[in-house]
Design an enzyme around this catalytic site. Structure first.
Site, short mmCIF file in Angstrom:
data_model
loop_
_atom_site.label_atom_id
_atom_site.label_comp_id
_atom_site.label_asym_id
_atom_site.label_seq_id
_atom_site.Cartn_x
_atom_site.Cartn_y
_atom_site.Cartn_z
CE LYS A 64 8.38 4.80 12.79
NZ LYS A 64 7.22 4.07 12.33
CG HIS A 192 2.86 -2.28 9.84
ND1 HIS A 192 3.89 -1.80 9.06
CD2 HIS A 192 3.40 -2.57 11.04
CE1 HIS A 192 5.02 -1.80 9.77
NE2 HIS A 192 4.75 -2.26 10.97
CB SER A 195 10.41 -5.71 11.56
OG SER A 195 10.59 -4.95 12.74
N GLY A 232 7.94 -3.21 7.85
CA GLY A 232 8.33 -4.39 8.62
C GLY A 232 9.37 -5.25 7.91
CD GLU A 266 2.51 2.46 5.29
OE1 GLU A 266 2.87 2.32 6.48
OE2 GLU A 266 1.35 2.71 4.97
N PRO A 267 8.19 0.57 3.45
CG PRO A 267 9.75 0.31 1.73
CD PRO A 267 8.30 0.59 1.99
N GLY A 268 10.70 1.10 5.93
CA GLY A 268 11.43 2.16 6.63
C GLY A 268 12.83 1.69 6.92
CG ASP A 354 15.68 5.21 32.08
OD1 ASP A 354 15.33 4.12 32.54
OD2 ASP A 354 14.92 6.04 31.55
#
Ligand SMILES: *Cc1c(COP(=O)(O)O)cnc(C)c1O
Length: 358
Positions: A64, A192, A195, A232, A266-268, A354
């Site tokens: 993602k 998890h 970060s 994170g 699960e590094p993103g 916004d």
């Protein structure tokens, strides 16, 4: 609508600056939309940094964070696994020839049709933090291998909005018993640490909790063999080393080599945040009196005018991820200006009305 062009082309001698100039020129002809330039070399660098610092932990890249084909291709070639939150993400990765053992399904709340899809294509490892989801998995995925998602202190009773995912130690016992009854295989634990959590001590508790769940599971009759320490990681070598400094002695105690427990993560953002540069255009500007600046903007109190600049991309586009992160990226002005030109207080705004963000 903004247009994103995750660029696969990265020529050896071409600097980012030169590539940007070329791209900016092309976009001048086609409407000056915002675009990304991706440096795949940085992704390769991140991977070798990972292997230098935490080689014992297998990364499953969180799709993602960027599902640009070039990113997925290079990571697949480097041999990382993939952490997917949806059927679409699983399909994308599988099209690249990634085998189902290298894919984990990490969405905390899963749509039944997507669980069935995972079952059909052989994606078996998935996370779960409550009984209703466990029952859903039991009914729809006969070969599921479940990681129990436990909460960490960065989200239990922490800041508001951070209490969404992960279960308590106490509830783990209950979930393990349910799983036994439902004949669902529990293969490990996931946690998890966000970060935004700067406290690496959180890992100390998380790892000892995880060990606790492994012991509980053993008593109930499961043999667990996987620990997922989540994402994170911000992307700096310093942070990765700091986390490693805290966790590696604990892993040696709780999950030593030879214990048969595989450690994954699960590094993103870790892989992609430094690799992308976003080019935006200023599409409008307003002059305001310095003391009439909207709240949140520093006022100098002087009589000089101040400027509000509007960009053609914002939080409904490429800045979406900035809502959940510290906005600490300093924008660079591409246009050259003379050193002796006067500078004024200015702020940057997205294109929508916004008030969410500037
Ligand atoms: C987004 C996400 C990640 C990746 O987070 P980063 O902070 O980018 O590493 C990992 N796991 C889950 C479940 C996520 O939703």
């Amino acid at each position: 609508m903004m247009q994103t062009t995750p660029l696969a082309c990265w020529m050896k001698e071409q600097t980012l600056e030169m590539l940007l100039i070329t791209m900016l020129y092309e976009h001048t002809l086609t409407g000056k939309n915002a675009f990304f330039v991706g440096d795949l070399g940085k992704i390769v660098k991140k991977h070798s940094q990972w292997q230098n610092v935490v080689a014992q932990i297998k990364p499953f890249y969180t799709v993602k964070c960027s599902s640009a084909p070039a990113v997925l291709e290079i990571l697949a070639a480097l041999g990382t696994g993939f952490a997917c939150s949806s059927k679409n993400e699983m399909a994308l990765v599988q099209e690249l020839g990634v085998s189902p053992e290298n894919i984990i399904y990490i969405s905390p709340c899963k749509q039944v049709s997507q669980i069935k899809y995972a079952a059909k294509v052989g994606v078996n490892i998935m996370t779960c933090d409550n009984e209703i989801e466990l029952k859903k998995i039991a009914r729809n995925h006969p070969n599921a291998k479940v990681l129990l998602h436990i909460a960490t202190e960065d989200n239990i009773g922490g800041e508001e909005g951070n209490m969404k995912f992960g279960t308590t130690l106490k509830n783990c016992k209950h979930l393990l018993e349910c799983a036994k009854e439902l004949d669902v295989q529990i293969i490990g634990v996931k946690f998890h640490v966000s970060s935004a959590c700067k406290e690496s001590q959180v890992y100390v508790h998380a790892l000892s909790d995880a060990r606790c769940v492994f012991d509980m599971a053993g008593e109930i009759g499961f043999t667990m063999n996987m620990l997922d320490i989540g994402g994170g990681f911000t992307g700096t070598e310093f942070q990765l080393e700091e986390v490693n400094h805290v966790i590696s002695p604990l892993l040696d105690i709780y999950f030593p080599e030879g214990s048969g427990v595989k450690i994954i993560s699960e590094p993103g953002s870790y892989y992609v945040s430094s690799a992308f540069t976003l080019a935006v255009n200023i599409i409008a500007k307003k002059v305001v009196e310095n003391d009439k600046f909207p709240s949140g903007v520093e006022k100098t109190g002087s009589d000089e005018p101040a400027f509000m600049y509007y960009m053609n991309d914002g939080v409904y586009g490429s800045f979406a991820s900035k809502l959940s992160e510290d906005l600490n990226t300093i924008p660079e002005v591409h246009k050259k200006y003379k050193e002796d030109e006067p500078l004024f207080t200015s702020s940057l705004w997205g294109p929508s009305c916004d008030e969410l963000f500037r």
